[in-house]
Design a protein around this motif. Structure first.
Motif, PDB file in Angstrom:
ATOM      1  N   PHE A 121       0.891  -1.033  -0.243  1.00 10.05           N
ATOM      2  CA  PHE A 121      -0.070   0.120  -0.191  1.00 10.05           C
ATOM      3  C   PHE A 121       0.936   1.252  -0.097  1.00 10.05           C
ATOM      4  CE2 PHE A 121      -3.034  -3.068   1.126  1.00 10.05           C
ATOM      5  CZ  PHE A 121      -4.082  -2.650   1.000  1.00 10.05           C
ATOM      6  N   GLU A 122       0.513   2.147  -1.158  1.00  7.15           N
ATOM      7  CA  GLU A 122       1.676   3.202  -1.280  1.00  7.15           C
ATOM      8  C   GLU A 122       1.689   4.250  -0.148  1.00  7.15           C
ATOM      9  OE1 GLU A 122       3.607   3.827  -3.789  1.00  7.15           O
ATOM     10  OE2 GLU A 122       3.270   1.863  -4.479  1.00  7.15           O
ATOM     11  N   ASP A 123       0.856   4.380   0.729  1.00  7.79           N
ATOM     12  CA  ASP A 123       0.790   5.597   1.720  1.00  7.79           C
ATOM     13  C   ASP A 123       0.931   5.201   2.785  1.00  7.79           C
ATOM     14  OD1 ASP A 123       0.472   7.485  -0.436  1.00  7.79           O
ATOM     15  OD2 ASP A 123      -1.778   7.400   0.037  1.00  7.79           O
ATOM     16  N   VAL A 124       1.338   3.880   3.194  1.00  9.87           N
ATOM     17  CA  VAL A 124       1.574   3.047   4.708  1.00  9.87           C
ATOM     18  C   VAL A 124       2.949   2.707   4.403  1.00  9.87           C
ATOM     19  CG1 VAL A 124       0.868   1.361   5.905  1.00  9.87           C
ATOM     20  CG2 VAL A 124      -0.894   2.311   4.336  1.00  9.87           C
ATOM     21  N   PRO A 125       3.732   3.137   5.587  1.00 11.92           N
ATOM     22  CA  PRO A 125       5.056   2.853   5.954  1.00 11.92           C
ATOM     23  C   PRO A 125       5.222   1.270   6.184  1.00 11.92           C
ATOM     24  CG  PRO A 125       4.399   4.414   7.598  1.00 11.92           C
ATOM     25  CD  PRO A 125       3.158   4.112   6.723  1.00 11.92           C
ATOM     26  N   VAL A 126       6.197   0.748   5.874  1.00 12.06           N
ATOM     27  CA  VAL A 126       6.864  -0.333   6.090  1.00 12.06           C
ATOM     28  C   VAL A 126       7.460  -0.566   7.399  1.00 12.06           C
ATOM     29  CG1 VAL A 126       7.986  -2.725   5.215  1.00 12.06           C
ATOM     30  CG2 VAL A 126       6.953  -1.080   3.652  1.00 12.06           C
ATOM     31  N   GLY A 127       7.171  -1.544   8.094  1.00 12.51           N
ATOM     32  CA  GLY A 127       7.810  -1.752   9.611  1.00 12.51           C
ATOM     33  C   GLY A 127       7.287  -1.125  10.532  1.00 12.51           C
ATOM     34  N   TRP A 128       8.001  -1.196  11.763  1.00 12.08           N
ATOM     35  CA  TRP A 128       7.566  -0.615  13.094  1.00 12.08           C
ATOM     36  C   TRP A 128       7.142   0.867  12.817  1.00 12.08           C
ATOM     37  CZ3 TRP A 128      11.895  -3.228  16.250  1.00 12.08           C
ATOM     38  CH2 TRP A 128      11.436  -4.464  16.749  1.00 12.08           C
ATOM     39  N   GLN A 129       6.204   1.498  13.397  1.00 14.99           N
ATOM     40  CA  GLN A 129       5.977   2.951  13.060  1.00 14.99           C
ATOM     41  C   GLN A 129       6.242   3.514  14.668  1.00 14.99           C
ATOM     42  OE1 GLN A 129       2.175   3.087  11.507  1.00 14.99           O
ATOM     43  NE2 GLN A 129       2.781   1.922   9.800  1.00 14.99           N
ATOM     44  N   ARG A 130       6.099   2.595  15.712  1.00 19.94           N
ATOM     45  CA  ARG A 130       6.366   3.175  17.129  1.00 19.94           C
ATOM     46  C   ARG A 130       6.521   2.065  17.794  1.00 19.94           C
ATOM     47  NH1 ARG A 130       1.464   6.130  20.550  1.00 19.94           N
ATOM     48  NH2 ARG A 130       1.763   4.962  22.273  1.00 19.94           N
ATOM     49  N   ILE A 131       7.745   2.321  18.827  1.00 20.61           N
ATOM     50  CA  ILE A 131       7.847   1.413  19.866  1.00 20.61           C
ATOM     51  C   ILE A 131       7.758   1.809  21.361  1.00 20.61           C
ATOM     52  CG2 ILE A 131       9.485  -0.144  18.356  1.00 20.61           C
ATOM     53  CD1 ILE A 131      11.804   1.255  19.959  1.00 20.61           C
ATOM     54  N   VAL A 132       7.195   1.265  22.201  1.00 20.60           N
ATOM     55  CA  VAL A 132       6.937   1.458  23.602  1.00 20.60           C
ATOM     56  C   VAL A 132       7.881   0.559  24.100  1.00 20.60           C
ATOM     57  CG1 VAL A 132       5.414   1.912  25.312  1.00 20.60           C
ATOM     58  CG2 VAL A 132       4.666   2.352  23.192  1.00 20.60           C
ATOM     59  N   VAL A 133       8.860   1.152  25.023  1.00 20.54           N
ATOM     60  CA  VAL A 133       9.794   0.292  26.017  1.00 20.54           C
ATOM     61  C   VAL A 133       9.542   0.672  27.275  1.00 20.54           C
ATOM     62  CG1 VAL A 133      12.115  -0.157  26.292  1.00 20.54           C
ATOM     63  CG2 VAL A 133      11.659   0.551  24.050  1.00 20.54           C
ATOM     64  N   ASP A 134       9.141  -0.480  27.941  1.00 18.73           N
ATOM     65  CA  ASP A 134       8.650  -0.397  29.507  1.00 18.73           C
ATOM     66  C   ASP A 134       9.805  -1.147  30.089  1.00 18.73           C
ATOM     67  OD1 ASP A 134       6.263   0.764  29.682  1.00 18.73           O
ATOM     68  OD2 ASP A 134       5.512  -0.829  28.470  1.00 18.73           O
ATOM     69  N   VAL A 135      10.489  -0.267  31.035  1.00 21.36           N
ATOM     70  CA  VAL A 135      11.643  -0.839  31.784  1.00 21.36           C
ATOM     71  C   VAL A 135      11.280  -0.970  33.169  1.00 21.36           C
ATOM     72  CG1 VAL A 135      14.175  -0.386  32.179  1.00 21.36           C
ATOM     73  CG2 VAL A 135      13.319  -0.026  30.032  1.00 21.36           C
ATOM     74  N   CYS A 136      11.860  -1.900  34.073  1.00 27.39           N
ATOM     75  CA  CYS A 136      11.564  -1.983  35.290  1.00 27.39           C
ATOM     76  C   CYS A 136      12.726  -2.329  35.791  1.00 27.39           C
ATOM     77  CB  CYS A 136      10.650  -2.855  35.730  1.00 27.39           C
ATOM     78  SG  CYS A 136      10.083  -2.967  37.753  1.00 27.39           S
ATOM     79  N   ILE A 137      13.622  -1.665  37.088  1.00 25.45           N
ATOM     80  CA  ILE A 137      15.084  -2.111  37.317  1.00 25.45           C
ATOM     81  C   ILE A 137      14.725  -1.975  38.925  1.00 25.45           C
ATOM     82  CG2 ILE A 137      17.300  -1.367  37.502  1.00 25.45           C
ATOM     83  CD1 ILE A 137      17.348  -0.283  34.990  1.00 25.45           C
ATOM     84  N   ALA A 138      15.129  -3.131  39.384  1.00 29.27           N
ATOM     85  CA  ALA A 138      15.198  -3.273  40.921  1.00 29.27           C
ATOM     86  C   ALA A 138      16.466  -2.878  41.602  1.00 29.27           C
ATOM     87  CB  ALA A 138      14.812  -4.744  41.040  1.00 29.27           C
ATOM     88  N   SER A 139      16.571  -1.844  42.162  1.00 33.90           N
ATOM     89  CA  SER A 139      17.904  -1.377  42.696  1.00 33.90           C
ATOM     90  C   SER A 139      17.422  -0.371  43.956  1.00 33.90           C
ATOM     91  CB  SER A 139      18.513  -0.362  41.645  1.00 33.90           C
ATOM     92  OG  SER A 139      19.438   0.111  41.962  1.00 33.90           O
ATOM     93  N   ARG A 140      18.384  -0.528  44.811  1.00 34.43           N
ATOM     94  CA  ARG A 140      18.508   0.277  46.114  1.00 34.43           C
ATOM     95  C   ARG A 140      19.205   1.929  45.942  1.00 34.43           C
ATOM     96  NH1 ARG A 140      18.702  -5.014  47.933  1.00 34.43           N
ATOM     97  NH2 ARG A 140      17.243  -5.530  49.376  1.00 34.43           N
ATOM     98  N   ALA A 141      19.757   1.625  44.668  1.00 32.26           N
ATOM     99  CA  ALA A 141      20.614   2.963  44.257  1.00 32.26           C
ATOM    100  C   ALA A 141      19.704   4.194  44.371  1.00 32.26           C
ATOM    101  CB  ALA A 141      21.337   2.707  43.082  1.00 32.26           C
ATOM    102  N   PRO A 142      19.988   5.333  44.363  1.00 34.58           N
ATOM    103  CA  PRO A 142      19.169   6.513  43.860  1.00 34.58           C
ATOM    104  C   PRO A 142      18.775   6.484  42.642  1.00 34.58           C
ATOM    105  CG  PRO A 142      21.402   7.287  45.232  1.00 34.58           C
ATOM    106  CD  PRO A 142      21.522   5.774  44.771  1.00 34.58           C
ATOM    107  N   GLU A 143      17.439   6.841  42.540  1.00 31.77           N
ATOM    108  CA  GLU A 143      16.738   6.672  41.124  1.00 31.77           C
ATOM    109  C   GLU A 143      17.310   7.473  40.295  1.00 31.77           C
ATOM    110  OE1 GLU A 143      12.591   7.643  39.206  1.00 31.77           O
ATOM    111  OE2 GLU A 143      12.404   7.028  41.122  1.00 31.77           O
ATOM    112  N   ALA A 144      17.988   8.556  40.458  1.00 34.51           N
ATOM    113  CA  ALA A 144      18.747   9.422  39.455  1.00 34.51           C
ATOM    114  C   ALA A 144      20.012   8.739  38.912  1.00 34.51           C
ATOM    115  CB  ALA A 144      19.435  10.768  40.184  1.00 34.51           C
ATOM    116  N   ASP A 145      20.588   7.938  39.707  1.00 33.78           N
ATOM    117  CA  ASP A 145      21.658   6.914  39.299  1.00 33.78           C
ATOM    118  C   ASP A 145      21.399   5.884  38.347  1.00 33.78           C
ATOM    119  OD1 ASP A 145      23.402   8.693  41.014  1.00 33.78           O
ATOM    120  OD2 ASP A 145      23.584   6.810  42.486  1.00 33.78           O
ATOM    121  N   VAL A 146      20.177   5.233  38.539  1.00 32.64           N
ATOM    122  CA  VAL A 146      19.519   4.422  37.846  1.00 32.64           C
ATOM    123  C   VAL A 146      19.121   4.871  36.526  1.00 32.64           C
ATOM    124  CG1 VAL A 146      17.575   2.575  37.417  1.00 32.64           C
ATOM    125  CG2 VAL A 146      18.766   2.898  39.760  1.00 32.64           C
TER     126      VAL A 146
END
Length: 172
Positions: free
Chosen positions: A112-137
């Motif tokens: 289809f001419e007006d539709v891009p091929v491949g991913w158009q959007r990715i949503v990355v959800d990251v969860c990190i377990a750490s006792r370090a300050p959030e700013a460091d993570v």
């Protein structure tokens, strides 16, 4: 490998490549054999990976399809990068979870001419377990994303949304 071992490994690699930049240059090759079906056997060095399309897309569904392999590679690369950069930056992390959602429109692959091929959007959800300050993570994640081989190889036309949650290891 421990965080200290990772930090030492990458520091040694960095020092060597400062003196000998050509050590950092690599070439990789993959080869595929495709018979009369859509089932592929991909060879890269000594590793063999089977890739197939789903039955709905003309394959047998006997192995992951290319989109699954690509998403798996992306989340694995990100998770590994977070662990490696945490070690390099001296930020203790206890666990990493990465979920990625990729949005595309199959009409693009159908021509289809007006539709891009491949991913158009990715949503990355990251969860990190750490006792370090959030700013460091957050600094670890930002650094790892900036130097991510997988993210660097994605089209800049793909909209990227990134969420990060930092949790106490006891809550993870």
């Amino acid at each position: 490998m421990t965080a200290a071992g990772l930090k030492d490994l990458y520091e040694r690699k960095r020092r060597v490549m400062l003196r000998r930049p050509w050590f950092g240059r690599t070439t990789a090759q993959a080869r595929v054999r495709l018979g009369d079906t859509l089932l592929c056997e991909v060879e890269e060095g000594a590793t063999r990976t089977r890739v197939d399309q789903s039955a709905d897309d003309g394959g047998t569904g006997s192995a992951p399809h290319p989109g699954q392999i690509l998403r798996a590679s992306l989340v694995a690369c990100l998770a590994i990068g977070y662990r490696q950069w945490a070690a390099r930056l001296g930020v203790a992390i206890d666990g990493v979870e990465v979920d990625v959602t990729c949005e595309s429109d199959a009409r693009g692959q159908l021509g289809f001419e007006d539709v891009p091929v491949g991913w158009q959007r990715i949503v990355v959800d990251v969860c990190i377990a750490s006792r370090a300050p959030e700013a460091d993570v957050r600094r670890v994640v930002a650094t790892a994303d900036r130097f991510s081989f997988s993210l660097a190889n994605l089209s800049p036309a793909i909209e990227r949304i990134h969420h990060l949650r930092v949790v106490d290891p006891e809550e993870a």
